[in-house]
Design a protein around this motif. Structure first.
Motif, short mmCIF file in Angstrom:
data_model
loop_
_atom_site.label_atom_id
_atom_site.label_comp_id
_atom_site.label_asym_id
_atom_site.label_seq_id
_atom_site.Cartn_x
_atom_site.Cartn_y
_atom_site.Cartn_z
N SER B 80 48.29 35.27 34.27
CA SER B 80 49.34 34.25 34.17
C SER B 80 50.50 34.77 33.34
O SER B 80 50.31 35.63 32.47
CB SER B 80 48.78 32.99 33.53
N ASP B 81 51.71 34.23 33.64
CA ASP B 81 52.89 34.62 32.85
C ASP B 81 52.97 36.15 32.76
O ASP B 81 53.02 36.73 31.67
CB ASP B 81 52.83 34.00 31.46
N SER B 82 52.99 36.80 33.90
CA SER B 82 52.95 38.27 33.94
C SER B 82 54.06 38.89 33.11
O SER B 82 55.21 38.43 33.12
CB SER B 82 53.05 38.75 35.40
N GLN B 83 53.70 39.97 32.43
CA GLN B 83 54.65 40.70 31.60
C GLN B 83 54.77 42.13 32.11
O GLN B 83 53.87 42.65 32.77
CB GLN B 83 54.18 40.67 30.15
N LEU B 84 55.88 42.76 31.76
CA LEU B 84 56.10 44.13 32.22
C LEU B 84 54.97 45.06 31.77
O LEU B 84 54.60 46.00 32.47
CB LEU B 84 57.45 44.64 31.70
N GLY B 85 54.42 44.78 30.61
CA GLY B 85 53.32 45.59 30.09
C GLY B 85 52.02 45.43 30.84
O GLY B 85 51.07 46.17 30.60
N ASP B 86 51.96 44.46 31.75
CA ASP B 86 50.76 44.28 32.56
C ASP B 86 50.69 45.27 33.72
O ASP B 86 49.66 45.40 34.36
CB ASP B 86 50.69 42.86 33.12
N ALA B 87 51.79 45.95 33.98
CA ALA B 87 51.81 46.91 35.08
C ALA B 87 50.81 48.02 34.81
O ALA B 87 50.87 48.70 33.77
CB ALA B 87 53.21 47.49 35.24
N ALA B 88 49.89 48.20 35.73
CA ALA B 88 48.80 49.16 35.52
C ALA B 88 47.92 49.18 36.76
O ALA B 88 48.08 48.37 37.68
CB ALA B 88 47.94 48.77 34.31
N MET B 89 46.95 50.08 36.75
CA MET B 89 45.87 50.05 37.73
C MET B 89 44.76 49.20 37.13
O MET B 89 44.39 49.40 35.96
CB MET B 89 45.37 51.47 38.01
N TYR B 90 44.25 48.28 37.92
CA TYR B 90 43.16 47.41 37.45
C TYR B 90 41.89 47.73 38.22
O TYR B 90 41.88 47.78 39.46
CB TYR B 90 43.55 45.94 37.63
N PHE B 91 40.82 47.92 37.46
CA PHE B 91 39.53 48.23 38.05
C PHE B 91 38.52 47.13 37.75
O PHE B 91 38.40 46.67 36.62
CB PHE B 91 38.97 49.55 37.49
N CYS B 92 37.80 46.74 38.79
CA CYS B 92 36.68 45.85 38.65
C CYS B 92 35.42 46.70 38.51
O CYS B 92 35.30 47.76 39.15
CB CYS B 92 36.61 44.98 39.91
N ALA B 93 34.48 46.28 37.67
CA ALA B 93 33.27 47.08 37.46
C ALA B 93 32.05 46.19 37.32
O ALA B 93 32.14 45.06 36.81
CB ALA B 93 33.42 47.96 36.22
N TYR B 94 30.94 46.72 37.74
CA TYR B 94 29.65 46.01 37.73
C TYR B 94 28.68 46.77 36.85
O TYR B 94 28.64 48.00 36.86
CB TYR B 94 29.13 45.95 39.16
N ARG B 95 27.86 46.02 36.11
CA ARG B 95 26.77 46.65 35.35
C ARG B 95 25.52 45.81 35.50
O ARG B 95 25.54 44.60 35.30
CB ARG B 95 27.12 46.80 33.88
N SER B 96 24.44 46.48 35.84
CA SER B 96 23.16 45.80 35.94
C SER B 96 22.70 45.35 34.56
O SER B 96 23.03 45.97 33.55
CB SER B 96 22.13 46.74 36.55
N ALA B 97 21.92 44.29 34.52
CA ALA B 97 21.32 43.85 33.26
C ALA B 97 20.02 44.59 32.98
O ALA B 97 19.43 44.43 31.91
CB ALA B 97 21.06 42.35 33.29
N ARG B 98 19.58 45.39 33.94
CA ARG B 98 18.33 46.12 33.79
C ARG B 98 18.59 47.43 33.06
O ARG B 98 18.71 48.48 33.65
CB ARG B 98 17.71 46.37 35.16
N LEU B 99 18.68 47.34 31.75
CA LEU B 99 19.10 48.48 30.94
C LEU B 99 18.14 49.65 31.02
O LEU B 99 18.55 50.80 30.94
CB LEU B 99 19.28 48.06 29.49
N VAL B 100 16.86 49.39 31.17
CA VAL B 100 15.89 50.47 31.13
C VAL B 100 16.13 51.45 32.26
O VAL B 100 16.05 52.66 32.10
CB VAL B 100 14.44 49.90 31.22
N THR B 101 16.47 50.92 33.42
CA THR B 101 16.67 51.81 34.56
C THR B 101 18.13 52.20 34.75
O THR B 101 18.42 53.28 35.26
CB THR B 101 16.17 51.15 35.86
#
Lengths: 116, 118
Positions: B80-101
């Motif tokens: 919201s209310d985008s600013q010039l400093g928001d210009a960037a590459m945005y990455f979505c990432a996933y992490r499992s909750a199964r830490l052991v594996t």
């Protein structure tokens, strides 16, 4: 200041040479990671380590090697066996938590490797 | 194996306007974490926002919020209310909750390049 440092920022290598990228953190984080980033692609995991003297292969480990002799250091060696090593390399670290966001990963500034 | 897809390679927004970046993921797990990272021209990866899958409430961080739809496996980012400093590459990432594996490993999407026009 606390943080993750990577050196050098830019690295040039001749074909057939091994090179080592440095990653150091003073955050007292247990786990450390190496990612590779190519243009137009997301980050891909090379190796990670959850504890000193132990590490696991990620999705693209072939042609790379690592060591974890100290908690704060996780150097990555790009060997001559890596066929296409030109890329941007990012190191990250996290607390080894048992749940929740205690192990959110924080990243270093990266190293740009170019093979001549 | 989990996969993350960002179907918008590029997006643009006018300064002060709102923009939404899309992310979908594929997993057979029920417990996991989702993240949005920002990579400005300096190429430093910066955590923007995070969401725990077991929480129904959408995460918010100042001007950044997410729309998490677990059944649809969708995790969009609203700026919201985008600013010039928001210009960037945005990455979505996933992490499992199964830490052991999984060892806290992240799986990233291919990124969305956001341009903010003055």
């Amino acid at each position: 200041d606390g943080g993750i440092t990577q050196s050098p920022k830019y690295l040039f290598r001749k074909e057939g040479q091994n090179v080592t990228l440095s990653c150091e953190q003073n955050l007292n984080h247990d786990a450390m990671y190496w990612y590779r980033q190519d243009p137009g692609q997301g980050l891909r995991l090379i190796y990670y380590s959850q504890i000193v003297n132990d590490f696991q292969k990620g999705d693209i480990a072939e042609g790379y090697s690592v060591s974890r002799e100290k908690k704060e250091s996780f150097p990555l060696t790009v060997t001559s066996a890596q066929k296409n090593p030109t890329a941007f390399y990012l190191c990250a670290s996290s607390i080894k938590g048992t749940s929740g966001f205690t192990d959110t990963q924080y990243f270093g500034p990266g190293t740009r490797l170019t093979v001549l | 194996a989990q996969t993350v897809t960002q179907s918008q390679p590029e997006m643009s927004v006018q300064e002060a306007e709102t923009v939404t970046l899309s992310c979908t993921y594929d997993t057979s797990e029920s417990d996991y974490y989702l993240f949005w990272y920002k990579q400005p021209p300096s190429r430093q990866m910066i955590l923007v926002i995070r969401q725990e899958a077991y929480k129904q409430q959408n995460a918010t961080e100042n001007r950044f919020s997410v729309n998490f739809q677990k059944a649809a496996k969708s995790f969009s980012l609203k700026i919201s209310d985008s600013q010039l400093g928001d210009a960037a590459m945005y990455f979505c990432a996933y992490r499992s909750a199964r830490l052991v594996t999984s060892g806290s490993r992240l799986t990233f999407g291919e990124g969305t390049q956001l341009t903010v026009n003055p």
